[in-house]
Design a protein around this motif. Structure first.
Motif: not given
Length: 194
Positions: A39-61
């Protein structure tokens, strides 16, 4: 505030990205352990692979940081032995570019949760387009595709949007982000008042 990236900005972004590259490679084990649940439970955690960009931007701006972070994180994941091989680099470029476009749309002046969530959604859209391009999900029936998309978008909003935002808030509370952000005119004014 000067917008261009200095060598220090690039190095800090790469350090953040390498840390997430390690997280990404470890996250693969979690991803594959929940995949058999269906039931695509794996897709519920797939978003972790997108975190580097937002975190880096929110830190560095600064402009370009989200794209650089996703590419560097994907490179780190690749060099650590990603099961997806070189395609992980292409995904990193697309996901970082889509997140960067959101930050650009707000002229790199908004650092709140709604912007982080929009960047997460944009990265998710980029990953779905890549999945279609690679033939990963094109053959799914409509109900299955909808379930897949809903799960991936929910996971993306949570991990790369909400979680990324609060992770940076925790870093801000420790004072660590002050080491990499430029001093503002308000900081100088506060010094003059003392």
């Amino acid at each position: 505030m000067r917008k261009g990236l200095k060598l220090t900005d690039i190095l800090v972004t790469i350090v953040i990205a390498v840390a997430f590259g390690i997280v990404y490679i470890l996250w693969g084990s979690i991803y594959y352990s929940v995949k058999p649940l269906g039931l695509h439970v794996d897709q519920l955690i797939y978003g972790m692979w997108f975190i580097a960009g937002p975190v880096a931007f929110l830190v560095m701006r600064k402009p370009g940081v989200a794209l650089l972070a996703e590419i560097a994180a994907a490179s780190g994941e690749f060099f650590l032995g990603s099961p997806w091989g070189l395609t992980v680099l292409l995904y990193g470029v697309v996901q970082g570019l889509f997140a960067e476009l959101v930050f650009m749309a707000f002229r790199y002046k908004k650092f709140n949760m709604p912007v982080a969530v929009l960047a997460a959604i944009a990265s998710c859209v980029g990953s779905v387009l890549m999945d279609f391009a690679y033939g990963e999900i094109g053959a799914l029936s409509l109900w299955n595709l909808l379930l897949f998309m809903i799960a991936r978008f929910i996971g993306s909003i949570f991990f790369a949007g909400v979680f990324a935002y609060y992770l940076v808030k925790v870093l801000e509370a420790t004072g660590v982000t002050n080491l990499v952000r430029p001093v503002s005119s308000m900081d100088y004014a506060a010094l003059d008042q003392k």
